[in-house]
Design an enzyme around this catalytic site. Sequence first.
Site, short mmCIF file in Angstrom:
data_model
loop_
_atom_site.label_atom_id
_atom_site.label_comp_id
_atom_site.label_asym_id
_atom_site.label_seq_id
_atom_site.Cartn_x
_atom_site.Cartn_y
_atom_site.Cartn_z
N TYR A 143 0.82 -1.21 0.00
CA TYR A 143 0.00 0.00 0.00
C TYR A 143 0.85 1.26 0.00
O TYR A 143 0.32 2.37 0.05
CB TYR A 143 -1.05 -0.01 1.11
CG TYR A 143 -0.58 -0.25 2.53
CD1 TYR A 143 0.36 0.57 3.14
CD2 TYR A 143 -1.11 -1.30 3.28
CE1 TYR A 143 0.75 0.37 4.45
CE2 TYR A 143 -0.72 -1.53 4.59
CZ TYR A 143 0.21 -0.69 5.18
OH TYR A 143 0.61 -0.90 6.47
N LYS A 158 4.60 4.75 4.59
CA LYS A 158 5.35 3.79 3.75
C LYS A 158 5.58 4.36 2.35
O LYS A 158 6.60 4.08 1.73
CB LYS A 158 4.59 2.46 3.66
CG LYS A 158 4.45 1.71 4.98
CD LYS A 158 5.74 1.11 5.48
CE LYS A 158 5.50 0.14 6.64
NZ LYS A 158 6.74 -0.34 7.26
#
Length: 255
Positions: A143, A158
């Site tokens: 993701y 992330k």
Amino acid sequence: MEGQVVIVTGGSSGMGKYMAKKFVQEGANVVITGRNEERLEAAKQEISGEDPAQVLTIVMDVRKMEDAERMVMETESAFGRIDHLVNNAAGNFIAPAEKLSANGWKTVIDIVLNGTFYCSHAVGNYWIENDTKGSILNMVATYAWNAGAGVIHSAAAKAGVLSMTRTLAVEWGSKYGIRVNAIAPGPIERTGGADKLFESEAAAKRTLQSVPLRRLGTPEEIADLAHFILSEKASYMNGEVVTLDGGQWLNQFPF
Ligand code: HXC
């Protein structure tokens, strides 16, 4: 990895612990960091081979730049060198975006995004000042480029770490020969992430259904990949993200 030194942040549990164990088996001296001394000591017992001096534990919080700098100093005084940094420490919980508090958002961004930068900055400067080089491995998630519904804080962080991976691969690769890569794991058994995904039986079933290979990954598989990416065999790999998720993220219309 004989004679090499690897730092694994968040190395007392989950994937971090299994990566550290693999590096110890491959002959490296390994530093595991974490916030909790007891958990670090327990992990050390578990992953140490015949020589306990092969594993050093450092209590630190990746959210503090001064802790990252102390981590470098303590590693240097114990082992005299640093070859690799694995930015594995993470924080995550499932929360709908509209319910996430400012501090919940900030906490995960601090651990994942800022923590990765602080540790990379401290270790990178160590290499630059000592005219040596090494490699960095960042743990991201699919993701980072896809949607992370329910974990907007982690997904945004992330995504930032993936950008950092590519940016440092170019900036430090060209100037200093430092390689920076990432692994994007899917659901991996025996990790904090899997515990969160498998909070209910329905959630566990949904997760397994979403993986074309119909199983979870193992932390040993992640550790093998991490070992390869850090090794000389991958010496031309730079700025890459390798997905290990059984094809999960491609499964847009599960059947
Ligand atoms: C809503 C929550 C919450 C939850 C914490 N918060 N847990 N909000 N739902 N389940 C909020 C708190 O209310 C608080 O905001 C803020 O987040 C900070 O919480 P603290 O508990 O004070 O923070 P701290 O003690 O620093 O703990 C950090 C943590 C914790 C991230 C919350 O879970 C942790 O340390 N985790 C480390 C291990 C981990 O998560 N590993 C999994 C990584 S898996 P307020 O506003 O109340 O002050 C991964 C990929 C897998 O990253 C993906 C699977 C989904």
